[in-house]
Scaffold this motif. Structure first.
Motif, PDB file in Angstrom:
ATOM      1  N   SER A 184      70.609  11.746  51.854  1.00 55.42           N
ATOM      2  CA  SER A 184      70.221  13.152  51.838  1.00 55.42           C
ATOM      3  C   SER A 184      71.072  13.897  52.862  1.00 55.42           C
ATOM      4  CB  SER A 184      68.732  13.291  52.176  1.00 55.42           C
ATOM      5  OG  SER A 184      68.351  14.650  52.238  1.00 55.42           O
ATOM      6  N   VAL A 217      71.710  11.387  55.837  1.00 58.56           N
ATOM      7  CA  VAL A 217      70.646  10.522  56.364  1.00 58.56           C
ATOM      8  C   VAL A 217      70.200   9.550  55.284  1.00 58.56           C
ATOM      9  CG1 VAL A 217      68.320  10.505  57.362  1.00 58.56           C
ATOM     10  CG2 VAL A 217      69.904  12.355  57.920  1.00 58.56           C
ATOM     11  N   TYR A 221      65.521   7.662  57.848  1.00 56.94           N
ATOM     12  CA  TYR A 221      65.708   8.747  58.821  1.00 56.94           C
ATOM     13  C   TYR A 221      66.858   8.503  59.795  1.00 56.94           C
ATOM     14  CZ  TYR A 221      60.904   9.715  57.267  1.00 56.94           C
ATOM     15  OH  TYR A 221      59.781   9.934  56.513  1.00 56.94           O
ATOM     16  N   PHE A 223      71.013   8.566  60.569  1.00 56.52           N
ATOM     17  CA  PHE A 223      72.245   9.194  60.121  1.00 56.52           C
ATOM     18  C   PHE A 223      73.269   8.119  59.767  1.00 56.52           C
ATOM     19  CE2 PHE A 223      70.261  12.600  62.446  1.00 56.52           C
ATOM     20  CZ  PHE A 223      70.619  13.741  61.737  1.00 56.52           C
ATOM     21  N   VAL A 313      66.150  14.314  55.541  1.00 57.11           N
ATOM     22  CA  VAL A 313      67.121  14.918  56.454  1.00 57.11           C
ATOM     23  C   VAL A 313      66.486  16.054  57.259  1.00 57.11           C
ATOM     24  CG1 VAL A 313      68.072  16.576  54.778  1.00 57.11           C
ATOM     25  CG2 VAL A 313      69.505  15.733  56.646  1.00 57.11           C
TER      26      VAL A 313
END
Length: 431
Positions: A184, A217, A221, A223, A313
């Motif tokens: 996302s 992401v 959660y 990155f 994200v």
């Protein structure tokens, strides 16, 4: 007197002036090397402060919970993770003592930086807390941020094999009922104080100065890609276009899995990222249908499902600004240093999210958005409550852009899948 005699006379006069000024400079007695308010650092420094905070965490249980968690609240992590970071970045930021003064220890350098990220306090405020001059703090913070980014770079990296990408897609389907999803993505404007001499270079469409933070992401959660520092004035389509991720997608260098049919379907569709209206619809990038749609229509259900998966994200950005509150205020530093601060926050986010000792400190239960699985109602995470009207992260502008015919067909295939018995979720009909 010939010309050579005149030159010799001028050189002699200049030499006399220089010798006189140098003797005057040496004769002037320096008022002080360190201002009086900071000379107490040898008595009570940041190292002493951290030791006292650790003692609070070791207080007897009958003293009450208000004594617990002082160190964790101050540094936003456990003491063991703090020590781990010291071991990682220590050789890169350690300085030697001189005849005139002792160097600021590595422990204090890291503590100063973490406190700056945690609060966004001015260098002047941190000066009084740590007994270190604001001029030195202005050098310490960017240096430590650079070291954190370098040492934690393995925590923020794109998958390199089709199997790793497939693992992310599997997590998205299992946790968010969105198949063939690689991540996302979203972008945010990070507010700055007007950079000196920059003109309108960092002035964005919302009427303030900013740099752009763009991130992708995964379903947990964390990155997997981040780009920061793009000037706020650059168009929102240009933000993604200027990233290395866009270039890798265009060159087909990401080693993505081969296109495969959605569960229960026969038409192969490519694996794709999901985004909002700020991005252009592409075969490898899905976005919502534009406009309003009737309740129960395929377009409206698709928009609900993609928005549901995109909350990942939004939560990641919200948690970062909730914990590292330097992102809640206009940064009073130069754009290149602000970029380092933002990237350091992202790398620390992944490090703490994956840490066994700091995970529950960084994201305690109730932090993320959750759903009532009987009604499908979203329960807002604590980060939304904490940062209401208290963040400097602002969304990119939503601008419609023309997409290719194949991109529309791919999105329609996802839309039709979400209407099947295998692709729907129980409560989506109310949308």
């Amino acid at each position: 007197m010939n010309c050579f005699g005149e030159k010799d006379a001028l050189l002699a006069a200049a030499a006399c002036v220089i010798i006189f000024e140098e003797s005057e400079r040496k004769s002037r007695k320096r008022r002080f090397w360190v201002r009086h308010s900071l000379q107490a650092r040898s008595i009570y420094s940041g190292t002493h402060l951290l030791e006292d905070l650790k003692k609070d965490d070791c207080a007897p249980l009958n003293w009450g919970l208000e004594y617990k968690g002082s160190f964790k609240n101050f540094c936003r992590m456990s003491s063991s993770d703090f020590e781990h970071l010291i071991n990682l970045i220590g050789p890169k930021i350690q300085k030697s003592d001189t005849r005139f003064r002792d160097a600021v220890p590595v422990v204090e350098r890291l503590a100063i930086t973490l406190r700056f990220l945690a609060t966004g306090d001015s260098y002047q405020s941190l000066m009084y807390l740590f007994k270190v001059s604001k001029q030195l703090i202005s050098l310490i913070v960017p240096e430590v941020c650079d070291a954190l980014i370098e040492c934690l770079q393995e925590n923020v990296k794109l998958p390199t094999t089709a199997e790793e990408w497939q693992g992310i897609a599997t997590d998205f389907y299992r946790q968010w009922n969105f198949p063939n999803c690689l991540g996302s993505m979203d972008g945010k404007h990070v507010m700055l104080q007007a950079p000196f001499g920059s003109g309108t270079e960092y002035f964005n469409y919302k009427g303030f100065f900013s740099i752009v933070l763009f991130g992708v992401v995964d379903a947990n959660y964390c990155f997997i890609f981040v780009n920061a520092g793009c000037q706020g004035r650059i168009s929102d389509g240009g933000v993604f276009a200027n990233t290395t991720l866009k270039s890798l997608i265009a060159k087909n260098d990401l080693n993505l899995p081969e296109a495969s049919p959605l569960p229960g379907r026969s038409n192969p569709v490519p694996y794709a990222f999901i985004g909002d209206d700020a991005f252009t619809l592409q075969p490898h990038l899905l976005k919502p249908y534009a406009g309003l749609h009737d309740r129960g229509s395929g377009e409206r259900i698709f928009n609900y499902r993609i928005s549901r998966a995109r909350r990942i994200v939004e939560n990641a950005f919200g948690i970062i600004s909730s914990v590292f509150r330097v992102l809640r205020k206009p940064m009073l530093i130069e754009p290149n240093k602000a970029t380092k601060v933002v990237l350091a926050c992202v790398h620390l986010h992944n490090f703490l999210k994956r840490s066994s000792t700091s995970k529950n400190i960084y994201t305690p239960p109730g932090t993320f958005d959750t759903e009532d699985f009987e009604s499908g109602t979203m329960i807002s995470g604590q980060w939304r409550v904490d940062q209401t009207n208290m963040t400097s992260l602002f969304p990119l502008r939503k601008v419609p852009r023309k997409a290719s015919a194949s991109a529309y067909e791919i999105r329609d295939e996802f839309r039709d899948f979400f209407l099947t018995s295998q692709g729907k979720v129980a409560w989506q009909d109310k949308y």
